[in-house]
Design an enzyme around this catalytic site. Sequence first.
Site, PDB file in Angstrom:
ATOM      1  N   GLU A 272       0.590  -1.218   0.387  1.00 58.29           N
ATOM      2  CA  GLU A 272       0.187   0.030  -0.115  1.00 58.29           C
ATOM      3  C   GLU A 272       1.042   1.358  -0.203  1.00 58.29           C
ATOM      4  O   GLU A 272       0.677   2.637   0.303  1.00 58.29           O
ATOM      5  CB  GLU A 272      -0.742  -0.319   1.126  1.00 58.29           C
ATOM      6  CG  GLU A 272      -0.299   0.290   2.462  1.00 58.29           C
ATOM      7  CD  GLU A 272       0.087  -1.009   2.821  1.00 58.29           C
ATOM      8  OE1 GLU A 272       0.632  -1.986   2.893  1.00 58.29           O
ATOM      9  OE2 GLU A 272       0.298  -1.227   4.200  1.00 58.29           O
ATOM     10  N   ASN A 273       2.146   1.383  -0.722  1.00 60.20           N
ATOM     11  CA  ASN A 273       2.773   3.075  -0.458  1.00 60.20           C
ATOM     12  C   ASN A 273       2.080   3.862  -1.244  1.00 60.20           C
ATOM     13  O   ASN A 273       1.278   3.412  -2.752  1.00 60.20           O
ATOM     14  CB  ASN A 273       4.057   2.462  -1.947  1.00 60.20           C
ATOM     15  CG  ASN A 273       4.229   0.776  -1.244  1.00 60.20           C
ATOM     16  OD1 ASN A 273       5.367   0.835  -0.467  1.00 60.20           O
ATOM     17  ND2 ASN A 273       4.576  -0.018  -2.519  1.00 60.20           N
ATOM     18  N   GLU A 306      -5.583  -2.728  -0.999  1.00 64.26           N
ATOM     19  CA  GLU A 306      -4.032  -1.360  -0.750  1.00 64.26           C
ATOM     20  C   GLU A 306      -4.482  -0.617  -0.950  1.00 64.26           C
ATOM     21  O   GLU A 306      -4.507   0.975  -0.454  1.00 64.26           O
ATOM     22  CB  GLU A 306      -3.285  -2.174  -2.131  1.00 64.26           C
ATOM     23  CG  GLU A 306      -3.509  -3.476  -1.921  1.00 64.26           C
ATOM     24  CD  GLU A 306      -2.614  -3.692  -0.738  1.00 64.26           C
ATOM     25  OE1 GLU A 306      -1.924  -3.022   0.052  1.00 64.26           O
ATOM     26  OE2 GLU A 306      -2.450  -5.023  -0.533  1.00 64.26           O
ATOM     27  N   HIS A 309      -5.715   1.256   2.465  1.00 62.78           N
ATOM     28  CA  HIS A 309      -4.687   1.744   3.673  1.00 62.78           C
ATOM     29  C   HIS A 309      -4.197   2.901   3.299  1.00 62.78           C
ATOM     30  O   HIS A 309      -3.771   3.362   3.338  1.00 62.78           O
ATOM     31  CB  HIS A 309      -3.543   0.870   2.972  1.00 62.78           C
ATOM     32  CG  HIS A 309      -3.053  -0.786   3.649  1.00 62.78           C
ATOM     33  ND1 HIS A 309      -4.020  -0.968   4.866  1.00 62.78           N
ATOM     34  CD2 HIS A 309      -3.638  -1.952   3.110  1.00 62.78           C
ATOM     35  CE1 HIS A 309      -3.228  -2.236   5.465  1.00 62.78           C
ATOM     36  NE2 HIS A 309      -3.654  -2.842   3.969  1.00 62.78           N
TER      37      HIS A 309
HETATM   38 ZN   LIG Z   1      -2.624  -4.477   3.880  1.00 58.80          ZN
END
Ligand SMILES: [Zn+2]
Length: 860
Positions: A272-273, A306, A309
């Site tokens: 999850e950048n 993701e 996040h």
């Molecule tokens: Zn995760």
Amino acid sequence: MSATMLDPDTLDPYRLPAGVEPTRYDVRLRPDLDDGSFVGTVRIDLDVASATRSLVLNAAELEIVSCSIDGTDATWELLAESERLVVTAAAEIAPGSSRLTIEFVGVLNDKLRGFYRSTYTDDDGTEHVIATTQMQATDCRRAFPCWDEPAFKAVFAITLDVADDLTAISNGPEVGRTNADGRSIIRFADTMKMSSYLVAFVVGRLETTEPVDVDGTPLRIAHVPGKGHLTELGLDVGAFCLRWFQEYYDIAYPSDKVDLVALPDFAAGAMENLGCITFRESLLLIDPATSTQFERQMVVDVVAHELAHMWFGDLVTMRWWNGIWLNEAFATFMEVAACEAYRPDWERWTSFGVERTLAFDTDSLDNTRSVEFDVRSPADADGMFDVLTYQKGGSLLRMLEQYLGAEEFRAGVSHYLRTHSYGNTETNDLWDAIEETSGEPVRRIMDSWIWQPGYPIVRASIVDHDGTASLELTQRRFRFDSRAAHAGPADEVWAVPVHVRNGGIVTTVLLDGAETVAPLPLVDPTGAVIVNAGGSGYFRVDYDDTLRSRLSAEVLAEMSTLERYNLVDDAWAATVAGDLSATELLPLLEAFGGERDHAVWQAVVIALRGLSRLLDDGPAFEAFRARVRALAAPALADLGEPIDGESDLTAKLRGLLVGAVGVLGGDVGTQARCRELFDAASRDPRSVDPELTAAATSVVAATGDQDTYARLRDGFLGGATPQDKLRQLYALAEFDDEALLLETCQFAMTGAVKTQNAPFLLRLAIANRRHGAAAWAFVRDHWAEANDRFPSNTIGRMVDTVRLLNTPELVDEVAGFFAVHPIEQAAKTLDQVLERQRVNTALRTRDGEEFAAALTAMYG
Ligand SMILES: [Zn+2]
């Protein structure tokens, strides 16, 4: 205030000293993809609380070229063991702002962490390198020196100096570019204030889709050249989720753009950048026309997870790694919620019940753990990336949501995220926020589930109360090994939200002690009582004989899919625990022949597979196969051939039943049909329903010879999509022939199989019903090589299936091996696998003979 000299030996080995905080990083990197190295400079703006001579930050596997503080050269010492860099100023650093500048060089590694090399081969057979990053948990320090702890949030400004024919992507959008001498110097926008583990940059020969405009936020997919035709679903679900989460959280997306980046080599599933989310190719690139519902759902799940996040995790972040479970549990909850909204016809909350069973499986062991635990070193948290975090944690949040009501829960989450935006939190902060908005005792309820290992089974009985039949509920911990020696403390109770349905009315009670304070009145004292109505509670149910006898076929038909799933799942668990015998279980399963919901059949098939492992080859096993055919073949026949416009879950059920009848039932007609389907799909993938293609691939492998093996291996090597490739690769573990299975094991150790997939291929080989022990022996004999080749987070998963090797000899053999070859990064998981192997062996020892005798007696 006097200056302090820091003595590195007296520092907490896991936490950087307080008093100095980074506020901004200007990172400039020049990767050389051909020789696999990089040079870099980082300028870090600091807030110094009190005068000091030394700065302590993190660095690993970097060579430091120079350090300066506020323009004056400084000396430094690298501490390899603690992954630290201690920079000492020539003179005292005064309180206030300061700037630390470091020049360094590093190597692009092959271990899929920090700044690493991923490779792909183009259609001309040329290998290309992509330089990419994976920073979580503590590998940002391998890319550049930094304060590498989640609580040290700062702004990151990334600049990449790359060959001008390469694409470069980072967290922020590109905001400047200069070209000279065949190189481009690309500047990316400042990030929001965030943790170092969320930094990302990717450089390589990549293509990007046209951006989709999601209410002002551009969303793209980046991929290796030639795969643009596999991006449609990812873009669609990405755009859907970005809108949906902004509405759910009631907070705008906290960055400027979203890139979803598909990478050929990736150790985890996705990461999850902020604004630069990285994925395994198979979890983002897909052809909807030739993939199964499950394969498509995986893409939807992971993209949703993701993106969830970006707020929960990126905007608000755990203070330390003990909080990683909540970060992941919450994203798991949201992925299912978003998938349910995106494709209601997939009934995602129902299929999540199957995933909850994975958590139950581990949580029924003595070697389970509490969801949250104290974490001192970041490595202590490595063991948190397991089913108890994702599936149990996600299930607990679902149970809480169903108890409070979806809107009450959502409002609490939104309140939490607003209160702590750009900050760091502890687990309690979420409970307190939801408690504030809902007025319910959220912290007390959740603490009983988070800090206590295991989970309860709720016993429901009819009792006489003041002359009326009333319901009494009691709870005790559920364990597979329920013998007296393992009985837990008497005060082992949970605050269990229980929904009860009776006479068409659902009532909710909080079962807070060992038993209900007073028996519950019933609307219809003689009618059926469904405990865990709705099916979302994280507990099992044990009905007394009276209540069980009221679960007639008519009542079953009126129950929800998840409620029926739970009945089957509870029965199988009771068999594993020894509360029900295998001989008693089979007729219970056979009562579900009229079932037409996929999830319930999945529970039935899981139990049937479990039963098949109690039997040796021979007459009993053949009798068992006949029973499987008699149970599943009519349902399969009833579904008929695929028709246009049928639901995805109907098609999925057909695939499940084909596999059950063809492999478990050993039905030769189905096997022949599968060979035809497989041939047709090989000629033209679009000519066969994808569910049937997938099921046929599995059946053909399980019953195939050397020629079939070669076809599948070639099919893997030349597969048109990531899903097609993986399906054929993993089918190589299903051959019912020891020599071919060992060939598969050998194949896993070659460069033809990516190290991100090879451990999972071996895992499946060990699960092979007849030859798993041979595959295990192979893994054991190649242990050092496997540990050297494969990402360290996959080693525990690779041997997860030894739990299925259910003979006393194999229990001793496996235990003996791991006594001298511990898996340090997955010690707890390994203990669980070994315990489950003992549980499975006890089941076979206890029930195997009687079950075999019962099967042959009936057919003898
Ligand atoms: Zn995760």
